[in-house]
Design a protein around this motif. Structure first.
Motif, short mmCIF file in Angstrom:
data_model
loop_
_atom_site.label_atom_id
_atom_site.label_comp_id
_atom_site.label_asym_id
_atom_site.label_seq_id
_atom_site.Cartn_x
_atom_site.Cartn_y
_atom_site.Cartn_z
N UNK A 112 0.83 -1.20 0.00
CA UNK A 112 0.00 0.00 0.00
C UNK A 112 0.86 1.24 0.00
N UNK A 113 0.34 2.25 -0.68
CA UNK A 113 0.97 3.56 -0.67
C UNK A 113 -0.09 4.53 -0.19
N UNK A 114 0.19 5.34 0.82
CA UNK A 114 -0.85 6.22 1.37
C UNK A 114 -1.38 7.19 0.32
N UNK A 115 -2.71 7.24 0.21
CA UNK A 115 -3.35 8.18 -0.71
C UNK A 115 -4.03 9.26 0.11
N UNK A 116 -3.41 10.42 0.16
CA UNK A 116 -3.95 11.54 0.93
C UNK A 116 -4.87 12.37 0.06
N UNK A 117 -5.89 12.95 0.68
CA UNK A 117 -6.83 13.78 -0.07
C UNK A 117 -6.10 14.94 -0.75
N UNK A 118 -5.14 15.53 -0.04
CA UNK A 118 -4.28 16.57 -0.62
C UNK A 118 -2.87 16.00 -0.73
N UNK A 119 -2.24 16.17 -1.88
CA UNK A 119 -0.90 15.60 -2.09
C UNK A 119 0.06 16.08 -1.01
N UNK A 120 0.86 15.13 -0.51
CA UNK A 120 1.92 15.47 0.43
C UNK A 120 3.24 15.02 -0.18
N UNK A 121 4.19 15.88 -0.27
CA UNK A 121 5.56 15.59 -0.71
C UNK A 121 5.69 15.21 -2.18
N UNK A 122 4.83 14.34 -2.69
CA UNK A 122 4.96 13.93 -4.09
C UNK A 122 3.61 14.00 -4.79
N UNK A 123 3.65 14.16 -6.12
CA UNK A 123 2.44 13.97 -6.93
C UNK A 123 2.70 12.78 -7.84
N UNK A 124 1.62 12.02 -8.10
CA UNK A 124 1.79 10.78 -8.84
C UNK A 124 0.93 10.65 -10.09
N UNK A 125 0.10 11.63 -10.37
CA UNK A 125 -0.60 11.62 -11.67
C UNK A 125 -1.11 13.02 -11.99
N UNK A 126 -1.29 13.28 -13.26
CA UNK A 126 -1.86 14.56 -13.68
C UNK A 126 -3.31 14.59 -13.22
N UNK A 127 -3.64 15.61 -12.45
CA UNK A 127 -5.01 15.70 -11.92
C UNK A 127 -5.07 15.47 -10.43
N UNK A 128 -3.97 15.01 -9.84
CA UNK A 128 -3.98 14.78 -8.39
C UNK A 128 -4.18 16.12 -7.66
N UNK A 129 -4.92 16.07 -6.57
CA UNK A 129 -5.29 17.30 -5.86
C UNK A 129 -4.10 17.84 -5.05
N UNK A 130 -3.84 19.12 -5.27
CA UNK A 130 -2.79 19.81 -4.52
C UNK A 130 -3.40 20.80 -3.53
N UNK A 131 -4.42 21.50 -3.99
CA UNK A 131 -5.06 22.50 -3.12
C UNK A 131 -6.52 22.67 -3.52
N UNK A 132 -7.31 23.27 -2.60
CA UNK A 132 -8.72 23.55 -2.87
C UNK A 132 -8.97 25.02 -2.61
N UNK A 133 -9.74 25.66 -3.49
CA UNK A 133 -10.03 27.09 -3.35
C UNK A 133 -11.52 27.28 -3.17
N UNK A 134 -11.88 28.17 -2.26
CA UNK A 134 -13.27 28.33 -1.84
C UNK A 134 -13.76 29.73 -2.20
N UNK A 135 -14.93 29.80 -2.84
CA UNK A 135 -15.50 31.11 -3.20
C UNK A 135 -17.01 30.94 -3.40
N UNK A 136 -17.75 32.04 -3.46
CA UNK A 136 -19.21 31.93 -3.60
C UNK A 136 -19.66 31.27 -4.90
N UNK A 137 -18.85 31.32 -5.94
CA UNK A 137 -19.20 30.63 -7.19
C UNK A 137 -18.01 29.82 -7.66
N UNK A 138 -18.27 28.85 -8.51
CA UNK A 138 -17.19 28.05 -9.07
C UNK A 138 -16.22 28.93 -9.88
N UNK A 139 -16.79 29.88 -10.61
CA UNK A 139 -15.96 30.76 -11.42
C UNK A 139 -14.97 31.54 -10.55
N UNK A 140 -15.48 32.09 -9.46
CA UNK A 140 -14.61 32.86 -8.56
C UNK A 140 -13.57 31.95 -7.91
N UNK A 141 -13.99 30.71 -7.59
CA UNK A 141 -13.04 29.76 -7.00
C UNK A 141 -11.94 29.40 -7.99
#
Lengths: 794, 165
Positions: free
Chosen positions: A90-119
């Motif tokens: 097993x390799x730990x799969x964290x909701x937010x990438x820690x130390x390494x990324x392993x595929x295009x599309x892996x989550x690095x950060x999340x941005x919060x705003x009143x609309x998706x466009x603003x986010x």
């Protein structure tokens, strides 16, 4: 009990669906339609590199509190899945990438705003410092010496190596008259429910719980996973799956976005949602299929197959998704390789390989489309090698009805049915001799005609024993139902299963209607809410009708029994003298409507027999005694026209003969078959997510990921054989996946049949125009090279 | 912000919208008309089909400001439409939906197909549906529903076909 219950013909009725009305009005409620005051949208920052070291995440000035990354959630647990096997890495799969990324599309950060466009505006300003590493993109090369290793502590890039071996393959190899080695590849796909994934979470202060709206195939299961990841006890998690716009396997895994949104809602105290867009779906949702087979078939010159040896590679992507990971894919592929055929030996080495791609999960058919494709293509190639009609080679090797139950060399117990008859039926439906004559005559438009067959099996309704054999950390060995008769005699069925297009609001109501002689119009089916229904595992693995249907049957029989006891009391007769008919309990001298009995049980206890507890409801769980599964099966025959110049394949005719035992609702059964075949046609001809050598996904919109549309699809012709299962309620078998299993095999065989005379070799799906026309060109070059050699005197 | 004025489902509507706002987002998020679904957000799947001045359009690639002065109809506006209710019944009877996500867009397209083709043959319906993705049904029920609804809605055309055959 069932024997004394009068049937009103609800089992087997083509009842129109109860769930249609809201969808037809545009009044359904999918996760994206749910509104909560103060709701904020999440846009994710995702890795643009396939592999690399994540040095830092820099939040834009002044927007720090609107951006979240791994550093904001030090206590969030990783959500790695897989079997409980020491050999599984097993390799730990964290909701937010820690130390390494392993595929295009892996989550690095999340941005919060009143609309998706603003986010998304904020997401554009987040900088991720990534130091790229070489990408591993091919599952076979990934295991070669010197390959870049993805995960720390892995000796090679495999999650697991395993061997499936039965019989003496060496002895078979020694005495076989024919030995044929072939490689086949089925390429990577996405599951592509039309509604993407989605999650909305908020803290409900009145209930003191996190409410999570989730587009999922199993709300109860996801609550377990979310509880593990968030460290929140399950009674503080209320998961609701409202209308779900298709799943097909892709919504049956806990995904990082879901954990991230819940974690942000908990941290900020604000209602938060994320609605997947199509690009995110194609690059970072559940991926599927990608198998490579290197097979050696041993046979007699008569066409009888003796054994199969080989190696299977599964491209599992970067991580192992909770709960099951990709492990089942390899074992199922290996064990299903012998298909419906008699063989004496099987030896398959499997490798479940980590690559820098999105993690693999289940998709309609799970592993079997690949296994069916590999064995059925091999059978056709064997037939060509022996100069035989491929359908005849199948006929020689198929398991026959007198051999049932038959244990395949892959260890699967085929319970009953007439496999040769299914093959004969589709052979007649497409009129094989007429196609051979047409082929001999040739086409005036330059196209070439081909015919292809495939026979498949579909394990369904498998319970605890089978899942324990697979070392699954969750054992979905039962389903549950609470059948509740309300004071006016109408009824609720609260079921742990999930309905996302399968018509369970209708077919489960039919089962209850059958048992209680009620009109299904007075029965509502409720599901998809952990606060409302008893525990259940959800809809996957062709299990809902067997398990949930069985639970409804058991619960409603308990209700029927109690109703008859109350009815007997009210009529002053013996229980044995009563029967249920037309929504009433009948005795020798009269009848009492169920409504009257329900009223007594709920609100007029003075009419109950002495000592009987009130309420007219029962909860039951169901698992068939034989938990190795019940096998639906079928044969597909397809006629194609291939243009060798353009490589375009047209489907001229498509015939199906299938057997799923007793059908609760044939309308819904046919709908499942047709929809499954359409997806199988997608696998065969159109759908593919290729990656470039740097691990960049090349299909990221519906402009380059082709799903079948109405003009490409033929009108399917379906014939049913009905062999009721022994050991399930009413003799049902599951059948939701079968349609998707055989088409890649049947269509590939048909295309290869069409181009056989040109010497064309294609052993890969999908058969895109480019792939077919390239193969035709290669065949022409080979022929030219041969003829050049022949012109030169020796 | 730009002021726009349009007729939406038969009623006049005035809204202030950002120039970049998409019609589908205004319908769904601001006006809570969530029957219009988003399946791809790049104009390929047809789930978000509405009509603008009577012509089907993908509301996911139409800017709201482009609708100033136009007449827009969504699935919610068709609830009392006699023709749409006939089409709905045929969708129900032909098992033309499973998960239901594509259904509103499919219905908007179906009504348009039936308006333009009195007695469409199977190939015509399939060609006309080429911009509508359904992932569940394999389209057979949808094609059958559109053909049978057309036959009911255009009985004269149906009998003419019978007479000619």
């Amino acid at each position: 009990m069932a024997a004394t219950t009068e049937t009103k013909g609800w089992i087997g009725a083509r009842l129109l669906r109860k769930e249609d009305a809201r969808h037809l009005l545009g009044a359904s409620t999918f996760t994206g339609d749910v509104r909560v005051p103060g709701l904020k949208d999440v846009a994710f920052v995702r890795s643009q590199f396939a592999h690399g070291l994540l040095n830092s995440v820099v939040k834009p000035d002044g927007l720090e509190t609107s951006v979240f990354s791994a550093a904001d959630f030090p206590d969030l647990k990783s959500i790695d899945g897989g079997p409980e096997l020491p050999s599984f890495r097993t390799a730990p799969y964290h909701a937010f990438a820690r130390e390494k990324v392993h595929f295009v599309g892996q989550i690095i950060a999340a941005c919060l705003a009143p609309t998706r466009g603003a986010a998304e505006d904020i997401a554009d300003q987040v900088y991720a410092d990534i130091e790229p590493r070489p990408a591993v993109v091919d599952m076979v090369e990934a295991l070669e010496p010197g390959a870049e290793i993805l995960h720390e502590g892995f000796p090679d890039n495999a999650f697991i190596h395993a061997t499936v071996s039965e019989g003496d393959i060496a002895a078979i190899a020694a005495r076989a008259e024919v030995e044929m080695r072939r490689s086949f590849r089925m390429n990577r796909q996405a599951t592509v429910s039309l509604e993407g994934r989605g999650v909305l979470a908020y803290w409900d202060h009145r209930l003191d719980e996190l409410v999570v709206y989730l587009s999922t195939q199993g709300a109860h299961m996801m609550r377990i996973g979310l509880s593990l990841a968030l460290g929140l006890p399950e009674h503080k998690l209320h998961v609701i799956a409202p209308d779900v716009g298709g799943g097909f396997g892709g919504k049956n895994r806990l995904m990082p976005e879901e954990v991230a949104v819940c974690a942000i809602a908990l941290k900020t105290g604000q209602p938060v949602r994320w609605i997947e867009d199509r690009r995110e779906h194609l690059i970072a949702s559940v991926h599927c299929r990608e198998h490579h087979y290197d097979l050696t078939l041993y046979a007699e010159k008569s066409g009888r197959i003796l054994g199969l040896k080989g190696e299977v590679h599964i491209d599992a992507g970067a991580y192992s998704l909770w709960p099951s990971g990709p492990f089942m894919e390899a074992s199922m592929a290996a064990r299903n390789l012998p298909g419906p055929y008699q063989m004496q030996a099987l030896h398959v080495e499997t490798h479940t390989v980590a690559t820098n791609k999105a993690p693999m999960g289940p998709y309609r058919g799970v592993a079997r489309p690949g296994a069916c494709y590999a064995i059925e293509r091999a059978v056709d190639e064997l037939a060509h090698k022996l100069g035989m009609e491929p359908a005849d080679v199948r006929r020689i090797n198929l398991v026959t009805p007198d051999q049932m139950p038959y244990r395949t060399i892959g260890g699967l117990r085929l319970d009953n049915g007439d496999y040769p008859r299914a093959l004969d039926m589709v052979r007649d439906m497409v009129d094989l001799p007429a196609i051979r004559r047409r082929q001999a005559e040739g086409e005036t438009d330059g196209r070439r005609i081909g015919v292809g067959f495939a026979v498949y099996t579909e394990q369904s309704g498998h319970g605890a024993a089978e899942w324990m054999k697979r070392k699954s950390r969750i054992v979905p060995g039962y389903e549950s139902c609470t059948a509740r008769v309300l004071p006016d005699g109408s009824m609720l069925l609260l079921v742990g299963i999930q309905n996302h297009g399968q018509g369970l609001e209708t077919s489960l109501a039919q089962i209850a209607a059958h048992e209680l002689t009620l009109d299904p119009a007075f029965i509502s089916v409720r599901y998809g809410d952990t606060a409302l229904t008893p525990f259940g595992f959800g809809t996957f693995a062709s299990r809902s009708t067997v398990f949930s249907g069985g639970a409804v049957a058991k619960a409603t029989r308990l209700v029927a029994e109690k109703a008859r006891r109350i009815g007997a009391h009210l009529m002053q007769t013996e229980y044995e003298e009563t029967r249920l008919e037309d929504g009433a309990v009948h005795g020798p001298s009269g009848k009492v409507p169920l409504a009257e009995i329900a009223r007594a049980a709920n609100v007029r206890q003075e009419f109950l027999p002495a000592g009987m507890s009130p309420l007219l409801e029962a909860t039951a769980t169901y698992e068939p005694e034989e938990s190795g599964g019940f096998f639906s099966y079928g044969a597909h025959a397809v006629v194609v026209a291939v243009d060798p110049e353009t490589g375009v394949t047209s489907l001229l005719d498509y015939a199906i003969a299938e057997d799923c035992g007793t059908m609760i609702n044939p309308l819904i059964v046919d709908g499942q078959i047709i929809g499954g075949v359409a997806q199988g046609i997608g696998t065969a001809l159109y759908e593919e997510i290729p990656y470039d050598p740097d691990g960049q996904p090349l299909a990221t919109t519906f402009g380059d990921y082709m799903v079948p549309c109405a003009p490409e699809l033929p009108k399917l012709r379906i014939a049913h054989l009905i062999t009721p299962a022994h050991g399930t309620e009413y003799g049902v078998k599951g059948m939701g996946e079968g349609g998707a299993i055989a088409p890649p095999a049947a269509i590939s065989n048909a295309v290869c049949d069409a181009l056989h005379g040109l010497g064309v070799i294609i052993r890969e799906t999908p058969l895109t125009p480019r792939r077919v026309s390239d193969a035709v060109a290669e065949a022409e070059e080979r022929r030219a090279a041969v003829s050049l050699k022949e012109e030169v005197p020796a | 912000m730009n002021a726009i004025c349009l007729t939406l489902n038969g009623e006049e509507l005035r809204e202030q919208v950002e120039p970049r706002e998409i019609l589908a987002d205004v319908l769904r998020d601001r006006l809570r008309l969530t029957g219009t679904h988003l399946g791809c957000e790049h104009g390929a799947c047809g789930a978000c089909t509405v009509t603008i001045d009577g012509v089907p359009a993908r509301s996911c690639i139409v800017l709201a400001v482009m609708c100033d002065g136009k007449t827009v109809e969504t699935i919610e506006g068709t609830r009392t439409d006699d023709i749409m209710n006939v089409i709905r019944r045929h969708f129900h009877e032909q098992h033309a939906l499973q998960c239901g996500f594509c259904t509103p867009g499919m219905l908007m397209a179906a009504r348009d197909i039936i308006a333009r083709h009195q007695q469409p043959d199977e190939a015509t319906v399939r060609r006309e549906l080429s911009g509508q993705v359904c992932r569940c049904t394999g389209y057979m029920g949808i094609v059958a529903a559109i053909q049978s609804a057309a036959a009911e809605l255009h009985p004269a055309a149906a009998s003419a076909v019978c007479a000619n055959s």
